[in-house]
Design a protein around this motif. Structure first.
Motif, short mmCIF file in Angstrom:
data_model
loop_
_atom_site.label_atom_id
_atom_site.label_comp_id
_atom_site.label_asym_id
_atom_site.label_seq_id
_atom_site.Cartn_x
_atom_site.Cartn_y
_atom_site.Cartn_z
N ILE A 443 46.46 48.24 47.55
CA ILE A 443 45.14 48.53 46.87
C ILE A 443 43.99 48.71 47.85
O ILE A 443 43.77 47.62 48.66
N GLN A 444 43.47 49.66 47.88
CA GLN A 444 42.32 49.89 48.80
C GLN A 444 41.12 49.63 48.18
O GLN A 444 40.00 48.96 48.84
N ARG A 445 40.86 49.63 47.01
CA ARG A 445 39.67 49.11 46.07
C ARG A 445 40.00 48.96 44.57
O ARG A 445 40.81 49.56 44.20
N VAL A 446 39.12 47.92 44.38
CA VAL A 446 39.13 47.66 42.79
C VAL A 446 37.80 48.33 42.13
O VAL A 446 36.86 47.61 42.52
N THR A 447 37.82 49.10 41.24
CA THR A 447 36.53 49.70 40.57
C THR A 447 36.39 49.11 39.26
O THR A 447 35.35 49.67 38.39
N GLU A 451 35.90 40.90 36.98
CA GLU A 451 36.23 40.20 38.07
C GLU A 451 37.96 39.63 37.84
O GLU A 451 38.22 39.23 36.89
N MET A 452 38.65 39.90 38.68
CA MET A 452 40.34 39.71 38.63
C MET A 452 40.53 38.80 39.91
O MET A 452 40.35 39.33 41.01
N GLU A 453 41.13 37.51 39.43
CA GLU A 453 41.18 36.69 40.68
C GLU A 453 42.13 37.14 41.86
O GLU A 453 41.44 36.69 42.88
N TYR A 454 43.12 37.71 41.77
CA TYR A 454 44.11 37.93 42.77
C TYR A 454 44.07 39.58 43.26
O TYR A 454 44.43 39.80 44.10
N LEU A 455 43.43 40.16 42.30
CA LEU A 455 43.44 41.58 42.36
C LEU A 455 42.21 42.17 43.27
O LEU A 455 41.10 42.30 42.82
N LYS A 456 42.48 42.02 44.46
CA LYS A 456 41.58 42.60 45.64
C LYS A 456 41.75 43.68 46.62
O LYS A 456 42.96 43.87 46.47
N ALA A 457 40.96 44.14 47.38
CA ALA A 457 41.37 45.34 48.11
C ALA A 457 41.98 44.50 49.35
O ALA A 457 41.87 43.40 49.70
#
Length: 507
Positions: A443-447, A451-457
């Motif tokens: 995952i390069q970026r979350v747009t 806010e999601m706790e574990y879903l990060k770049a």
């Protein structure tokens, strides 16, 4: 040793010789003296001078004639204004920055180097933009600027070196869209048709120039790629550095080409610009958006020109068609019954008279689609049905390898999945240090706004709904079947397994 002869398109204005100037001066003095003498001799009485000064009014016939001559020009000018106003909203400036770790989108502005600047055309309301591959090749960050000064960051969706095309996509807020340009039909173009070139030459944003279609089907040997295809529209509309990726539009405001190159000795406009026909653009861009790569069908031949001497030797009445110099074993052409020495005359009823025309006609077709081929053999015209093969066919793979062809691998191509609010990319060597041999995508970026706790770049996605995923292409297929929600098995930055539930964003 004699220096090689070169052709230089330069013009200079030199001073005429002094004796020539003297001659002109003497003649001028003589003429002036003669005119003065005639004026003095024929000079009428002073009071009659004013009587001779009259306003000459045009007759009604002359008025109508003059107005009818002006009307087409006025109508043309109105068409230019109307098209320009609408089209500039869908033509953008594309600037690229490069840096050794910019690919991870974690670098500061000081680490980035402004690399190039060109143009692009919005082709979907979701923000897909078509441009030239050579413009964004090896780009780190991509910036897109609209005519109204809106600015977005963008990601590469897919590229194809063989046609010099690429698709990028801007990141839009949920519920937002952009104006896409209406798509025309480049097959309807005729020599002399008016066209407008719109782009950002030399950082002059939203520049519009006018010209005509000077030629179609041009091949300039400028695309440096295996199986490169050139079928350019030639125009005399002014195109300069920075116009690459911009729009060529007709007077209906429809996109009919993507400006790509110029023929020049100075590096700037000299009257010869070239654009990729929109029918080819749409064919390639559709694949890039859906698959991240262009999937072309292969015929499996080596084409050559037919000249007058060859046509006569083959017993042909007219000089036309494309000569098959070679037919590869196991290819679609061989399976259909074509042989070396045949002359292809038509593909699906479309005449082909140059190798690049044959290549372009085939390029517009999908792998495993069937095309009708008319050909010349042994003094007569015959026809057959030919089923194109894809690159995944064993026979095609075999002769591609024999030719030394290696398909481009786009490990660094990021895909923006706007439906899910994610930018993802294939795993690269730089990720090995953290995730080792684990399969998955990054995952390069979350747009997403929430806010999601574990879903990060930077996290690794190993499975989607319990199915392993090893490439972005696989992820796209699985998410397409996922419905409104999906479950992602991920590894966070500390390499700890996590489970994340994800819902579709309501645009």
């Amino acid at each position: 040793m004699d220096e090689p002869k070169t052709t230089a398109y330069r013009f200079s204005i030199g001073r005429p010789p002094f004796s020539f100037l003297t001659g002109i001066s003497l003649v001028g003095v003589g003429l002036l003296a003669g005119i003065l003498v005639m004026l003095i001799i024929d000079r009428p009485p002073r009071e009659s001078q004013l009587a001779e000064i009259r306003l000459v009014e045009r007759t009604e016939t002359e008025k109508r004639s003059s107005e009818s001559e002006l009307l087409p020009a006025m109508t043309l000018g109105s068409a230019f204004r109307s098209v320009a106003r609408g089209a500039v909203e869908s033509v953008v400036s594309v600037s690229t920055e490069s840096g050794w770790h910019s690919y991870l989108w974690s670098s500061s502005d000081s680490d980035m180097i402004r690399d190039s600047e060109g143009s692009g055309v919005v082709i979907t309301p979701q923000g897909h933009i078509v441009t030239n591959h050579h413009l964004i090749e090896n780009a780190g960050k991509l910036h897109v600027l609209f005519a109204d000064k809106r600015e977005y960051e963008a990601y590469t969706v897919g590229v194809d070196r063989s046609t010099d095309l690429a698709v990028i996509q801007i990141v839009l807020s949920p519920g937002k869209s952009v104006q896409a340009m209406t798509i025309g039909d480049s097959e309807t173009l005729q020599l002399g048709d008016w066209v407008l070139a719109i782009g950002n030459p030399m950082e002059l944003n939203s520049t519009v120039t006018a010209g005509i279609v000077s030629a179609v089907g041009r091949s300039m040997n400028i695309i440096d790629a295996d199986f490169g295809v050139e079928d350019f529209i030639q125009t005399d509309a002014a195109i300069n550095p920075g116009n690459s990726g911009g729009a060529l539009v007709n007077l209906s405001g429809e996109l009919i080409g993507i400006n790509t190159a110029i023929a020049t000795n100075s590096g700037f406009y000299e009257g010869y610009g070239f654009a990729i026909p929109v029918n080819l653009v749409v064919r390639v861009a559709s694949d890039l958006i859906e698959f991240g790569e262009f999937r072309r069908g292969y015929m499996g031949v080596v084409p050559a020109d037919v000249d007058a001497k060859l046509a006569q030797a083959l017993g042909m009445v007219a000089v036309r068609g494309v000569f098959l110099d070679q037919v590869y074993a196991g290819s679609a052409a061989e399976i259909a019954g074509l042989r070396p020495g045949d002359v292809i005359l038509e593909v699906d009823g479309r005449p082909v008279n140059r190798p690049n025309q044959l290549q372009s006609a085939i390029l517009l077709k999908h792998p495993y689609s069937t095309v009708g081929v008319a050909y010349w053999r042994d003094g007569q015209v015959d026809s057959l049905q030919l089923r194109l093969l894809g690159q995944d066919h064993p026979g095609v793979s075999s002769w591609l390898l024999e030719m030394g062809y290696r398909p481009d691998r786009k490990a660094r191509t990021a895909r923006y999945l706007d439906k899910w609010g994610l930018v993802v990319r294939d795993k690269s060597e730089e990720d090995e240090a953290q995730y080792g041999d684990l399969e998955g995508i990054i995952i390069q970026r979350v747009t997403r706004q929430e806010e999601m706790e574990y879903l990060k770049a930077g996290v690794l996605v190993e499975r989607i709904d319990g199915r392993t995923v090893s490439s972005v292409e696989e992820a796209i297929k699985q998410l397409r079947d996922a419905g409104e929600t999906t479950r992602l098995s991920i590894r966070d930055r500390w390499n700890i397994p996590r489970m994340v539930s994800l819902s579709v964003i309501n645009h």
